[in-house]
Design an enzyme around this catalytic site. Structure first.
Site, PDB file in Angstrom:
ATOM      1  N   ILE A 206       1.064  -1.101  -0.087  1.00 50.17           N
ATOM      2  CA  ILE A 206      -0.297  -0.300  -0.249  1.00 50.17           C
ATOM      3  C   ILE A 206       0.663   1.240  -0.235  1.00 50.17           C
ATOM      4  O   ILE A 206       0.596   1.910  -0.751  1.00 50.17           O
ATOM      5  CB  ILE A 206      -0.684   0.073   1.233  1.00 50.17           C
ATOM      6  CG1 ILE A 206      -1.809  -1.419   1.045  1.00 50.17           C
ATOM      7  CG2 ILE A 206      -1.969   1.308   1.602  1.00 50.17           C
ATOM      8  CD1 ILE A 206      -2.334  -1.412   2.078  1.00 50.17           C
TER       9      ILE A 206
ATOM     10  N   ALA B 114      -4.021   2.607   7.922  1.00 49.45           N
ATOM     11  CA  ALA B 114      -3.406   1.555   8.731  1.00 49.45           C
ATOM     12  C   ALA B 114      -3.709   0.982   9.360  1.00 49.45           C
ATOM     13  O   ALA B 114      -4.555   0.154   9.589  1.00 49.45           O
ATOM     14  CB  ALA B 114      -1.632   1.163   8.872  1.00 49.45           C
ATOM     15  N   ARG B 115      -3.352   1.414  11.107  1.00 49.91           N
ATOM     16  CA  ARG B 115      -4.499   0.727  12.110  1.00 49.91           C
ATOM     17  C   ARG B 115      -4.468   1.904  13.713  1.00 49.91           C
ATOM     18  O   ARG B 115      -2.839   2.354  13.176  1.00 49.91           O
ATOM     19  CB  ARG B 115      -3.862  -0.763  12.949  1.00 49.91           C
ATOM     20  CG  ARG B 115      -3.908  -1.687  12.459  1.00 49.91           C
ATOM     21  CD  ARG B 115      -6.051  -2.169  11.894  1.00 49.91           C
ATOM     22  NE  ARG B 115      -6.143  -3.567  10.997  1.00 49.91           N
ATOM     23  CZ  ARG B 115      -6.480  -3.571  10.333  1.00 49.91           C
ATOM     24  NH1 ARG B 115      -6.555  -2.272   8.796  1.00 49.91           N
ATOM     25  NH2 ARG B 115      -7.132  -4.618   8.841  1.00 49.91           N
TER      26      ARG B 115
ATOM     27  N   ASP C  69      -8.077   7.230   9.338  1.00 49.24           N
ATOM     28  CA  ASP C  69      -9.443   6.569   8.705  1.00 49.24           C
ATOM     29  C   ASP C  69      -9.551   5.155   9.632  1.00 49.24           C
ATOM     30  O   ASP C  69     -10.468   4.229   9.589  1.00 49.24           O
ATOM     31  CB  ASP C  69      -8.308   5.825   7.353  1.00 49.24           C
ATOM     32  CG  ASP C  69      -9.877   4.961   6.404  1.00 49.24           C
ATOM     33  OD1 ASP C  69     -10.496   5.005   6.675  1.00 49.24           O
ATOM     34  OD2 ASP C  69      -9.800   3.855   5.998  1.00 49.24           O
TER      35      ASP C  69
ATOM     36  N   GLU D  41     -12.855   0.691  17.474  1.00 47.95           N
ATOM     37  CA  GLU D  41     -13.176   0.937  16.204  1.00 47.95           C
ATOM     38  C   GLU D  41     -14.645   0.550  17.161  1.00 47.95           C
ATOM     39  O   GLU D  41     -14.245  -0.258  17.021  1.00 47.95           O
ATOM     40  CB  GLU D  41     -13.087   0.904  14.860  1.00 47.95           C
ATOM     41  CG  GLU D  41     -11.839   1.422  14.497  1.00 47.95           C
ATOM     42  CD  GLU D  41     -11.182   0.933  13.162  1.00 47.95           C
ATOM     43  OE1 GLU D  41     -12.156   0.315  12.029  1.00 47.95           O
ATOM     44  OE2 GLU D  41     -10.290   1.383  12.629  1.00 47.95           O
TER      45      GLU D  41
ATOM     46  N   HIS E 223     -12.683   3.980   8.337  1.00 52.01           N
ATOM     47  CA  HIS E 223     -12.776   2.532   7.792  1.00 52.01           C
ATOM     48  C   HIS E 223     -13.054   2.429   6.514  1.00 52.01           C
ATOM     49  O   HIS E 223     -13.016   1.422   6.485  1.00 52.01           O
ATOM     50  CB  HIS E 223     -12.997   1.452   9.592  1.00 52.01           C
ATOM     51  CG  HIS E 223     -11.472   0.481   9.184  1.00 52.01           C
ATOM     52  ND1 HIS E 223     -11.175   0.089  10.015  1.00 52.01           N
ATOM     53  CD2 HIS E 223     -10.411   0.480   7.817  1.00 52.01           C
ATOM     54  CE1 HIS E 223     -10.368  -0.764   9.902  1.00 52.01           C
ATOM     55  NE2 HIS E 223     -10.105  -0.541   8.097  1.00 52.01           N
TER      56      HIS E 223
ATOM     57  N   GLY F 134     -10.643   1.832   3.708  1.00 51.84           N
ATOM     58  CA  GLY F 134      -9.833   1.789   2.897  1.00 51.84           C
ATOM     59  C   GLY F 134     -10.079   0.305   1.759  1.00 51.84           C
ATOM     60  O   GLY F 134      -9.657   1.396   0.561  1.00 51.84           O
ATOM     61  N   SER F 135     -10.514  -0.382   2.145  1.00 45.78           N
ATOM     62  CA  SER F 135     -10.755  -1.793   1.262  1.00 45.78           C
ATOM     63  C   SER F 135     -11.802  -1.346   0.059  1.00 45.78           C
ATOM     64  O   SER F 135     -13.040  -2.465  -0.575  1.00 45.78           O
ATOM     65  CB  SER F 135     -10.410  -2.580   1.728  1.00 45.78           C
ATOM     66  OG  SER F 135     -11.179  -2.906   2.671  1.00 45.78           O
TER      67      SER F 135
END
Ligand code: NAP
Length: 317
Positions: free
Chosen positions: A156, A235-236, A260, A265, A283, A285-286
């Site tokens: 990424i 990322a996290r 994100d 969470e 969140h 991202g994907s």
């Protein structure tokens, strides 16, 4: 046919594929199962297709039925699973790399743009109305010529670097190991975070959450940045110590953030919501249809490959 517990609802095409491949137990309400419910529901199953919302810690893994031979995580990150505990119990763990890199890199760039160009304040003003264009209205930071530090220049990170470079940013990065020239593509390597952060006008966090990276952004390391730097995290959440970052934002040491992902969470630290320059996403991202289908298909294929061959190319433990 192998029997598989699928803990979260998948997109229709993926559930159809799972039905053809396994005897599948679906979660039609998309309820988030407790750890004890996962243990209970996996009785009689051969494998579990998990998501990042499933906390597969040591205690949970130890209580899984002995018939479970694989946990196929529907994500590239696997911080939600205790790999060692799974290995000890003879359970393979797999992830879904690569297929989500483009979508996540897009969100990584959105975070950089959103934070640098004050998108959160702009959206708020546009919705409220009554704003007036003026020469100095919502002046942001231009990307052209700005140094972008990438913490974790993997799949990424490299995609973010490529797009950022095309926007005129100058790329620096830190990994534990230096990349070859081809993957580096002109970026400058830093062998420690202090060196990387000190040249990062903007930081993009793209490394996994591990014991080593947990709270890498903290009270001490936030001081390494140039004054007015921008920190983004695709990322996290575990990589950031929220109190330290929020304090740095309040002091204007850090000018803005683009986030994100969060600790705990979906309950992000409320301190972020009081900061005008915080550009925050839930969140995403994907989150494109093609990517989510590709991730689920890969998670299904990983289980299929594992039971057919006894191994899997995306095994991570
Ligand atoms: P990857 O290809 O494995 O890249 C990770 C990079 O981080 C590697 O370059 C690695 O290099 C570096 N790294 C690992 N540990 C490090 C450490 N202790 N210090 C410094 N660098 C370190 O992974 P990826 O596919 O790019 O995914 C990266 C992460 O993005 C995932 O783990 C996941 O948590 C997150 N993600 C988030 C979303 C979202 O929805 N927001 C979507 C997908 C992925 P070295 O091994 O040389 O250190």
């Amino acid at each position: 046919m192998k029997k598989i517990l699928i803990t979260r609802k998948l997109i229709k095409e993926s559930e159809e594929k799972a039905s053809k491949t396994f005897k599948s137990i679906f979660n039609s309400n998309d309820e988030i199962y407790s750890q004890s419910k996962v243990i209970e529901m996996s009785k009689g199953c051969d494998g579990i297709l998990t998501s990042l919302t499933d906390k597969m810690d040591q205690e949970t893994i130890n209580k899984l039925p002995d018939s479970i031979k694989i946990i196929s995580n529907f994500a590239v990150g696997f911080g939600n699973i205790d790999l060692e505990a799974a290995k000890k119990k003879g359970i393979a763990v797999t992830n879904t790399p690569e297929v989500l890199s483009n979508a996540t890199a897009e969100i990584g760039i959105l975070l950089i743009l959103g934070a640098c160009r004050r998108a959160a304040e702009g959206i708020e003003s546009a919705r409220q109305g009554g704003w007036k264009w003026s020469a100095d209205y919502l002046i942001g930071k231009q990307l052209t010529g700005t140094r972008l530090g990438i913490l974790g220049m993997g799949r990424i990170g490299q995609k973010i670097a490529k797009i950022a470079k095309s926007l005129g940013m100058i790329i620096h990065y830190h990994n534990r190991s230096k990349l070859n020239d081809d993957k580096e593509d002109g970026a400058t390597y830093h062998d420690n975070i202090k060196s990387l952060f000190s040249v990062s006008d903007v930081l993009s966090i793209c490394c996994p959450a591990t014991k080593e990276t947990e709270n890498m952004i903290n009270k001490e390391t936030v001081e390494y940045f140039p004054k007015g730097a921008i920190i983004t995290n695709v990322a996290r959440g575990d990589i950031v110590e929220d109190e330290a970052l929020i304090d740095a934002l309040n002091r204007r040491k850090i000018y803005a953030v683009g986030l994100d992902v969060y600790k705990n969470e979906p309950n992000l630290n409320p301190g972020y919501l009081k900061i005008k320059t915080a550009f925050v996403l839930p969140h995403l991202g994907s989150a494109t249809k093609d990517t989510r289908v590709a991730m689920a298909n890969l998670a299904i294929d990983n289980i299929d490959e594992f039971f057919k061959t006894g191994n899997c190319k995306n095994k991570v433990n």
